[in-house]
Design an enzyme around this catalytic site. Structure first.
Site, short mmCIF file in Angstrom:
data_model
loop_
_atom_site.label_atom_id
_atom_site.label_comp_id
_atom_site.label_asym_id
_atom_site.label_seq_id
_atom_site.Cartn_x
_atom_site.Cartn_y
_atom_site.Cartn_z
N LYS A 114 0.82 -1.21 0.00
CA LYS A 114 0.00 0.00 0.00
C LYS A 114 0.85 1.26 0.00
O LYS A 114 0.50 2.26 -0.61
CB LYS A 114 -0.95 0.01 1.21
N LYS A 197 -4.90 -9.67 -5.98
CA LYS A 197 -6.16 -10.01 -5.30
C LYS A 197 -7.24 -9.00 -5.68
O LYS A 197 -6.93 -7.84 -5.99
CB LYS A 197 -5.97 -10.09 -3.78
N LYS A 200 -10.81 -3.36 -3.49
CA LYS A 200 -11.64 -2.20 -3.82
C LYS A 200 -10.81 -1.00 -4.25
O LYS A 200 -11.33 -0.08 -4.86
CB LYS A 200 -12.58 -1.85 -2.67
N1 AQP Z 1 -9.83 -10.61 -2.73
C1 AQP Z 1 -10.16 -11.11 -1.54
N2 AQP Z 1 -10.35 -12.44 -1.39
C2 AQP Z 1 -10.70 -12.97 -0.20
N3 AQP Z 1 -10.88 -12.21 0.92
C3 AQP Z 1 -10.71 -10.88 0.82
N4 AQP Z 1 -10.81 -9.87 1.71
C4 AQP Z 1 -10.55 -8.69 1.10
N5 AQP Z 1 -10.25 -8.91 -0.20
C5 AQP Z 1 -10.34 -10.26 -0.40
C6 AQP Z 1 -11.15 -10.08 3.12
O1 AQP Z 1 -12.18 -9.18 3.44
C7 AQP Z 1 -12.03 -8.74 4.77
C8 AQP Z 1 -12.14 -7.25 4.86
O2 AQP Z 1 -11.17 -6.60 4.15
P1 AQP Z 1 -11.13 -5.00 4.24
O3 AQP Z 1 -12.15 -4.42 3.37
O4 AQP Z 1 -11.17 -4.56 5.63
O5 AQP Z 1 -9.72 -4.64 3.78
P2 AQP Z 1 -8.87 -5.09 2.61
O6 AQP Z 1 -8.41 -6.49 2.79
O7 AQP Z 1 -7.82 -4.05 2.58
O8 AQP Z 1 -9.85 -5.03 1.36
P3 AQP Z 1 -9.47 -4.53 -0.07
O9 AQP Z 1 -10.61 -4.67 -0.96
O10 AQP Z 1 -8.21 -5.18 -0.50
O11 AQP Z 1 -9.26 -3.00 0.19
P4 AQP Z 1 -8.08 -2.11 -0.27
O12 AQP Z 1 -8.15 -2.10 -1.75
O13 AQP Z 1 -8.41 -0.79 0.36
O14 AQP Z 1 -6.84 -2.74 0.24
C9 AQP Z 1 -10.71 -9.29 5.28
O15 AQP Z 1 -11.00 -10.43 6.07
C10 AQP Z 1 -10.00 -9.69 4.04
O16 AQP Z 1 -9.14 -10.79 4.28
#
Ligand code: AQP
Length: 330
Positions: A114, A197, A200
């Protein structure tokens, strides 16, 4: 008295919850709430580790609360709340900062990924430190299990390390939590790039299916999803795109990947993607519709979050007082 084992998990209200979050986290949360005393948290303080527009953040918190209910979390059974409303999270976070090590945080791959985007020098201190606050989130409730996606494994390991370290320095205080990572859906990859992965913060919205995408948008995204060379619908290391799409199909239908492969023997990618699009639309449409309905009554959502925070505070306060006493702050 606590009779059931506890589960804690959180999600950032940073917009557009997607299929990865649903299969990796939310869907499992609904399954575990029957069996465990469950705490599900909208981790708004974590969202602040990167710049947020206050208006958008406010709306995202409500949207996330609506999604929680729409996917099937039951506020009568699970404690649903907002991290910033339980001040003990940040208080315990500070105490754990005092035993966490710079070396440990420097190894966190999510921070590396990040911070690379905007340059490590200008990344916030909070982004660097966020796994410690996450450990506080979990340890505060003495959670035994933490249902998350594969990407959170390293952070969970830090929570375990900090629990063990605290216990050995100050005496048995925290439960050492275990990750709960399911095989299917634990790592949903981007539709346009199966080496990344689904996320968002993807630069291209075609990479993820938002839980709130309109059905035709979802269909288009699946139709345009990247595929591998060849034409057989099979999962293998040489076919990362198909492996991902088959995983999504299996995660949503509870069929096995090999069963789906059999079903598509002799058919091409086109047939498979067409059916997959319908599977995704059928699974997500009720969630989308219910979320939109719930968003019509923001007061009700605020009430659910406040009632949840009140219950969470009771447990959190008691753990924090115990921790103070252990450290000589009583
Ligand atoms: N691609 C994924 N596959 C499986 N599990 C996922 N999680 C996120 N992306 C995937 C799981 O969702 C939970 C919440 O995640 P979060 O929204 O708090 O944060 P994150 O992991 O940072 O989500 P993003 O979409 O990847 O956000 P950005 O783009 O901001 O980094 C967690 O349990 C995570 O494992």
């Amino acid at each position: 008295m606590q009779t059931k084992q506890r589960v804690f998990s959180g999600i950032q209200p940073s917009g557009a919850s997607h299929l990865g979050t649903y299969l990796g986290a939310l869907k499992n949360w609904v399954a575990v709430q029957e069996e465990y005393e469950s705490y599900f948290c909208i981790v708004d303080l974590h969202a602040l580790t990167v710049p947020q527009d206050p208006k958008v953040l406010r709306a995202n918190v409500r949207e996330m609360a609506a999604i929680f209910i729409a996917v099937g979390l039951d506020p009568e059974r699970s404690i649903i709340f907002r991290q910033s409303r339980v001040a003990e999270h940040t208080e315990l976070g500070w105490l754990l900062n005092c035993i966490a090590r710079v070396g440990e945080l420097s190894r966190m791959t999510q921070f590396k990924d990040k911070s690379q985007k905007g340059g490590a020098e200008s990344a916030s201190v909070a982004l660097y430190d966020y796994p410690v606050l996450q450990a506080a989130d979990i340890l505060l409730y003495n959670a035994h299990l933490v249902p998350v996606g594969e990407d959170q494994r390293q952070h969970l390991e830090l929570s375990r390390t900090l629990a063990r370290r605290f216990n050995s320095l100050y005496g048995e205080t925290f439960v050492v939590p275990e990750p709960m990572i399911l095989e299917t859906g634990a790592r949903v990859m981007a539709l346009d790039d199966p080496t990344r992965k689904m996320s968002k913060s993807s630069p291209t919205p075609g990479g993820y299916v938002s839980l709130l995408d309109e059905p035709d948008v979802t269909r288009r995204k699946i139709r345009r999803a990247k595929t591998d060379s060849g034409s057989e619908v099979t999962a293998s290391p040489e076919k990362p795109a198909l492996t991902n799409l088959l995983g999504i199909y299996a995660g949503l239908t509870v069929q096995s990947v090999s069963g789906i492969e059999d079903q598509y023997q002799g058919k091409g990618y086109g047939d498979f993607k067409k059916d997959l699009a319908e599977v995704v639309v059928e699974s997500l449409s009720p969630i989308r519709e219910r979320t939109l309905e719930l968003l019509d009554d923001p007061r009700e959502l605020d009430g659910i979050l406040e009632a949840g925070a009140e219950k969470a505070r009771e447990v959190a306060r008691s753990t924090l007082h115990h921790t103070w006493a252990r450290m000589g702050l009583d």
